[in-house]
Design an enzyme around this catalytic site. Structure first.
Site, short mmCIF file in Angstrom:
data_model
loop_
_atom_site.label_atom_id
_atom_site.label_comp_id
_atom_site.label_asym_id
_atom_site.label_seq_id
_atom_site.Cartn_x
_atom_site.Cartn_y
_atom_site.Cartn_z
N GLU A 1 15.08 22.43 50.38
CA GLU A 1 16.21 23.37 50.31
C GLU A 1 17.19 22.99 51.42
O GLU A 1 16.83 23.05 52.59
CB GLU A 1 15.70 24.80 50.50
CG GLU A 1 16.80 25.83 50.42
CD GLU A 1 16.32 27.23 50.80
OE1 GLU A 1 16.93 28.19 50.31
OE2 GLU A 1 15.37 27.37 51.60
N HIS B 1 14.88 32.06 42.74
CA HIS B 1 14.56 33.39 43.25
C HIS B 1 15.62 33.93 44.20
O HIS B 1 15.59 35.11 44.54
CB HIS B 1 13.21 33.33 43.97
CG HIS B 1 13.24 32.42 45.16
ND1 HIS B 1 13.37 31.05 45.04
CD2 HIS B 1 13.21 32.67 46.49
CE1 HIS B 1 13.41 30.51 46.24
NE2 HIS B 1 13.31 31.47 47.14
N ASP B 2 16.55 33.08 44.66
CA ASP B 2 17.60 33.49 45.59
C ASP B 2 18.96 33.65 44.92
O ASP B 2 19.96 33.87 45.61
CB ASP B 2 17.74 32.45 46.71
CG ASP B 2 16.64 32.53 47.74
OD1 ASP B 2 16.03 33.61 47.87
OD2 ASP B 2 16.38 31.52 48.42
N ASP C 1 5.47 26.35 47.38
CA ASP C 1 6.50 26.53 48.38
C ASP C 1 5.91 26.20 49.74
O ASP C 1 4.81 26.66 50.06
CB ASP C 1 7.00 27.98 48.37
CG ASP C 1 8.47 28.09 48.10
OD1 ASP C 1 9.24 27.60 48.93
OD2 ASP C 1 8.86 28.66 47.07
N ASP D 1 11.04 24.91 51.94
CA ASP D 1 11.98 25.97 52.29
C ASP D 1 12.78 25.57 53.54
O ASP D 1 12.23 25.00 54.48
CB ASP D 1 11.16 27.24 52.57
CG ASP D 1 12.02 28.47 52.75
OD1 ASP D 1 12.74 28.83 51.80
OD2 ASP D 1 11.95 29.08 53.83
#
Length: 576
Positions: free
Chosen positions: A263, A340-341, A101, A207
């Site tokens: 993202e 994860h979100d 990430d 991210d």
């Protein structure tokens, strides 16, 4: 780059790992790098060729590691830098790749850069973050604009020491870096990117990739008259210097042939998405669009009722992400339903009721494997893990997003029991916490997540359904969700051109129960039929393909009745 060039990441299958919740090797209740290392062979056996590890950097963990204190150091409970280098080497030794990430829109407020920045207005690093004086209205101090933060409240935090506000699109402990400063950008590339690229990582999931250029930071339009703070995602995403910043970043990545997946929220204009992912633009390899996983969310995510969407709207969202391959011959797309979100896909999109959860998990595996683009699987998704039960109380919700929302409803409603029950119901459906519970490895103590002899409880409560859903049992069960994922990934590899690169067409968007789509590649065609109901449905093939000869390639439930589809059954046919 020619249209036909096949980069490794295009045909890849990526398995996302949330370190805190994957496997605890030392019994401290928190997953770690050696836990990941111990299960690399399991991951590889699924048919995966790349692992993506969520932030493993040193962090105060206000937002589960997305608040980074030191890019060049591993978070001590996860292990050491040496453990990370060992994991990189062992991943490569198995013929797999590893991506990390990259979180560079913001740092932790404990990062040395921010500590220096806030020390004084004359600090050489003052301009590394975004500081603004207060606005005064009728003699009263106000933040510089009306933007709503991603976790609620204002995006501005008053700093008493220097008497200015700093910007934080997320938590107050996550101050935004100032990408307008070229010295800051160079420091980011060196510390956050090159440090790990030199150690062998193969790329990054980037991210909040479209938030670096914030535009003029003017007030957002008022869309919630009851709030002082207004949704501003269309203001701070996709700003005027994004192409420049990503182009510069890409020059660093290109030296290492590193992959990027960005993202990309709040980007409704598909032309803008194409700019990000077109090879000739040299910005990003691919992005995560949120059209599909945002289905059924309210204007403020949780302000909704569960399953508040129709299948046609779900299909339209899939079609939008698939359309990238049509819009530009050198663009690329992604396929994902969990991360994860997000909460668990079986609970959200099929049924987690005991008679249906396995069929639902297989149906989604079949649908995803038949869609074009790079495929992303989130840990536990291959087992058909589901949301935790409604019986768990609010103390089990650890995520800042969940607790902030519940507190906001509590305050706004004056503790109204009905409104709080509604808030908990929406969290039970959509909260990020559901993806963050420990992996269910076996029926041993702690579901095999921590060593059985450990005396420390896992950091989040393990699920209570390990008896019916755990990796050890599914590895040995040919009828398991895991076995079907392995089968579908093998089918996807065998029919790579058609399933990974083919053109997608939704053949009947209006059908409220069936999702029927075709894939086309240089004259070859496949047909996918997915029954999104718990009842037997007549198999209805749309007119355009009715006269084609059909050969069934795979059924998610092993059905072979040409006239009927079973509950939550999916099929892929080859057409001739």
């Amino acid at each position: 780059m020619t249209v036909t060039e096949r980069k490794w990441w295009k045909d890849g299958v990526v398995y996302q790992i949330y370190p805190a919740s994957f496997k605890d090797s030392n019994g401290d209740g928190v997953g770690d790098l050696n836990g990941i290392l111990s299960e690399l062979d399991y991951i590889r056996s699924i048919g995966v060729d790349t692992i993506w590890i969520c932030p493993m950097y040193d962090s105060p963990q206000v937002d589960m590691g997305y608040d980074i204190r030191d890019y060049e150091k591993v978070y001590p409970p996860y292990g050491t830098n040496e453990d990370m280098e060992h994991l990189i080497a062992e991943t490569h030794a198995r013929g797999m790749r590893i991506v990390l990430d990259l979180v560079v829109n913001h740092t932790s407020d404990q990062h040395a850069w921010f500590q220096e920045s806030r020390s004084s207005k004359d600090s050489p690093k003052r301009d590394w973050y975004i500081w603004r004086p207060a606005r005064y209205i009728d003699g009263k101090r106000h933040p510089p604009n009306n933007w709503l933060g991603n976790f609620g409240g204002s995006v501005w935090q008053w700093d008493e020491h220097t008497e200015e506000y700093y910007l934080h699109l997320f938590c107050p402990e996550q101050p935004d870096l100032n990408w307008e400063n070229p010295i800051t950008r160079q420091a980011i590339y060196k510390s956050a990117m090159e440090f790990w690229l030199e150690r062998g990582v193969d790329g990054f999931r980037v991210d909040t990739v479209n938030m670096y250029s914030k535009g003029d930071m003017a007030d957002a339009p008022v869309t919630d008259p009851g709030s002082e703070w207004q949704f501003a995602g269309l203001q701070y995403c996709n700003g005027p210097r994004m192409a420049e910043f990503l182009g510069e970043m890409n020059e660093v990545l290109a030296r290492y042939d590193a992959m990027t997946v960005g993202e990309c929220p709040n980007t409704p204009d598909m032309k803008r998405v194409v700019q990000y992912v077109s090879a000739k633009e040299k910005q990003l390899n691919m992005v995560f669009q949120f059209d599909v996983v945002d289905i059924g969310q309210g204007p403020y995510k949780f302000q909704t009722t569960p399953k508040n969407y129709t299948l046609p709207s779900f299909k339209s969202a899939v079609a939008r992400t698939q359309s990238l391959l049509r819009l530009s011959p050198d663009a690329w797309t992604t396929v994902f339903l969990e991360n994860h979100d997000q909460s668990r896909s079986i609970t959200r999109f099929t049924s987690d009721a005991p008679p249906h959860r396995v069929a639902g998990g297989k149906l989604l595996a079949l649908m995803m494997c038949a869609l074009s683009g790079t495929l992303f699987i989130y840990q536990g998704q291959e087992l058909g893990m589901t949301n935790f039960p409604e019986s768990w109380d609010m103390s089990e919700y650890k995520d800042v997003d969940s607790s902030n929302y519940y507190q906001m409803v509590d305050q706004r409603s004056g503790g109204d029991a009905g409104k709080l029950a509604d808030a908990k119901r929406s969290l039970q459906h959509l909260a990020r916490d559901h993806a963050r519970v420990p992996m269910s490895w076996s029926t041993a103590r702690y579901n095999g997540f921590s060593p059985a002899e450990s005396t420390v409880e896992p950091w989040m409560r393990p699920l209570e359904d390990a008896e019916v859903c755990n990796a050890e049992q599914q590895v040995a069960d040919k009828g398991s969700v895991l076995a079907f994922w392995k089968k579908m990934l093998a089918v996807r590899r065998e029919y790579n051109d058609l399933l990974v690169h083919g053109e997608f067409d939704d053949l009947d968007n209006a059908d409220e129960e069936l999702f029927v789509f075709s894939k086309t590649w240089k004259g070859k065609r496949a047909l996918a039929v997915c029954n999104f109901t718990e009842k037997v449905r007549k198999l209805e093939v749309p007119e355009g393909v009715r006269n084609s000869k059909r050969e069934m390639l795979v059924s998610s439930v092993g059905g072979d009745d040409e006239a009927e589809l079973g509950a939550w059954e999916g099929r892929v046919y080859l057409l001739s």
